[in-house]
Design an enzyme around this catalytic site. Structure first.
Site, PDB file in Angstrom:
ATOM      1  N   ARG A 181       0.857  -1.228   0.151  1.00 15.58           N
ATOM      2  CA  ARG A 181      -0.126  -0.071  -0.069  1.00 15.58           C
ATOM      3  C   ARG A 181       0.925   1.363  -0.061  1.00 15.58           C
ATOM      4  NH1 ARG A 181      -4.141   0.279   4.995  1.00 15.58           N
ATOM      5  NH2 ARG A 181      -2.308   0.649   6.056  1.00 15.58           N
TER       6      ARG A 181
ATOM      7  N   ARG B  24       1.779   7.154   1.702  1.00 14.79           N
ATOM      8  CA  ARG B  24       1.774   7.098   3.248  1.00 14.79           C
ATOM      9  C   ARG B  24       3.130   6.756   3.816  1.00 14.79           C
ATOM     10  NH1 ARG B  24      -3.300   4.118   6.090  1.00 14.79           N
ATOM     11  NH2 ARG B  24      -1.554   4.436   7.934  1.00 14.79           N
TER      12      ARG B  24
HETATM   13  P1  AMP Z   1      -5.074   4.239  10.449  1.00 19.86           P
HETATM   14  O1  AMP Z   1      -5.132   4.871   9.098  1.00 19.86           O
HETATM   15  O2  AMP Z   1      -6.134   3.843  11.290  1.00 19.86           O
HETATM   16  O3  AMP Z   1      -3.880   3.117  10.410  1.00 19.86           O
HETATM   17  O4  AMP Z   1      -4.384   5.411  11.612  1.00 19.86           O
HETATM   18  C1  AMP Z   1      -2.971   5.830  10.928  1.00 19.86           C
HETATM   19  C2  AMP Z   1      -2.385   6.604  12.366  1.00 19.86           C
HETATM   20  O5  AMP Z   1      -3.258   7.569  12.819  1.00 19.86           O
HETATM   21  C3  AMP Z   1      -2.182   5.618  13.578  1.00 19.86           C
HETATM   22  O6  AMP Z   1      -0.866   5.037  13.229  1.00 19.86           O
HETATM   23  C4  AMP Z   1      -2.032   6.580  14.740  1.00 19.86           C
HETATM   24  O7  AMP Z   1      -0.843   7.433  14.827  1.00 19.86           O
HETATM   25  C5  AMP Z   1      -3.196   7.577  14.280  1.00 19.86           C
HETATM   26  N1  AMP Z   1      -4.502   6.968  14.790  1.00 19.86           N
HETATM   27  C6  AMP Z   1      -5.631   6.426  14.034  1.00 19.86           C
HETATM   28  N2  AMP Z   1      -6.688   6.262  14.656  1.00 19.86           N
HETATM   29  C7  AMP Z   1      -6.329   6.407  16.105  1.00 19.86           C
HETATM   30  C8  AMP Z   1      -6.876   6.174  17.340  1.00 19.86           C
HETATM   31  N3  AMP Z   1      -8.253   5.704  17.392  1.00 19.86           N
HETATM   32  N4  AMP Z   1      -6.093   6.454  18.420  1.00 19.86           N
HETATM   33  C9  AMP Z   1      -4.824   6.834  18.271  1.00 19.86           C
HETATM   34  N5  AMP Z   1      -4.274   7.133  17.213  1.00 19.86           N
HETATM   35  C10 AMP Z   1      -5.045   7.014  16.109  1.00 19.86           C
END
Ligand code: AMP
Length: 197
Positions: free
Chosen positions: A128, A134
């Site tokens: 990805r 990203r």
């Molecule tokens: P994701 O796209 O869900 O993998 O999120 C990417 C990044 O955003 C994570 O590695 C965290 O740094 C932050 N993040 C997303 N959702 C959360 C959450 N519910 N709590 C804390 N950090 C979050």
């Protein structure tokens, strides 16, 4: 309301499946990761605040994440329900979500946990990263850190929701359609739609 939590480690396919489930059940899709990435892209104060955590593969602090989630939900209220993707990720977030939904007189309906082995997760995330841009998907040490954070801080929610009898574990390996179909098999009986189309 149909309130679904799509649960699983990074790379387990939550975002892909949430987009399809949103269409099928007419739900509001909330991805805290997407909200944070959007803030980052727009160089907002919030974006600057969360950047260091995201780039290091750490969780954004609970108080900030919970506030953002509540704000977004209030601004986009829908009568049908919500699909939570990437939230909650800690026990404190899950407690806050329970309290928030109770204040709306609606509970979490189901927690759908996608299970994928670590090697497959790493492969998917790096793939990805090769086209999404990203940064947290491109650096193997950050990817490994995110999986460790998942195991330490997020996986305990499996027991949390098992105790509430809401957890449904599903195989997250297979085709997108196969996984979607097994998700729908869990959701259909509690949604208004009875027939899988
Ligand atoms: P994701 O796209 O869900 O993998 O999120 C990417 C990044 O955003 C994570 O590695 C965290 O740094 C932050 N993040 C997303 N959702 C959360 C959450 N519910 N709590 C804390 N950090 C979050």
């Amino acid at each position: 309301m149909l309130n679904l939590i799509l649960f699983g480690p990074p790379g387990s396919g939550k975002g892909t499946q949430a987009t399809m489930l949103k269409e099928r059940y007419d739900l509001l899709h909330i991805s805290t990761g997407d909200i944070f990435r959007n803030e980052l892209k727009n160089h907002t104060a919030l974006g600057l605040e969360v950047q260091q955590y995201m780039e290091a593969g750490q969780l954004v602090p609970d108080d900030l994440t919970i506030r953002i989630l509540a704000d977004f939900t209030e601004k986009n209220s829908t009568s049908k329900g919500i699909i939570f993707d990437g939230f909650p990720r800690t026990i404190a977030q899950a407690d806050a979500l329970d309290a928030f939904l109770s204040s709306k007189n609606t509970p979490v309906s189901l927690v759908l946990a996608l299970q994928v082995n670590d090697n497959e997760l790493i492969k998917r995330i790096l793939l990805r990263g090769s086209f999404s841009g990203r940064s947290d998907d491109q650096d193997q040490s950050v990817v490994t850190k995110r999986l460790a954070v998942y195991n330490n801080q997020t996986a305990p929610l499996i027991d949390y929701y098992k105790k509430q009898n809401k957890l449904r574990a599903l195989n997250g390996e297979g085709s997108i359609e196969e996984i979607f179909s097994s998700l729908c098999n869990q959701i259909d009986p509690i949604s208004n739609r009875s027939v899988y189309q």
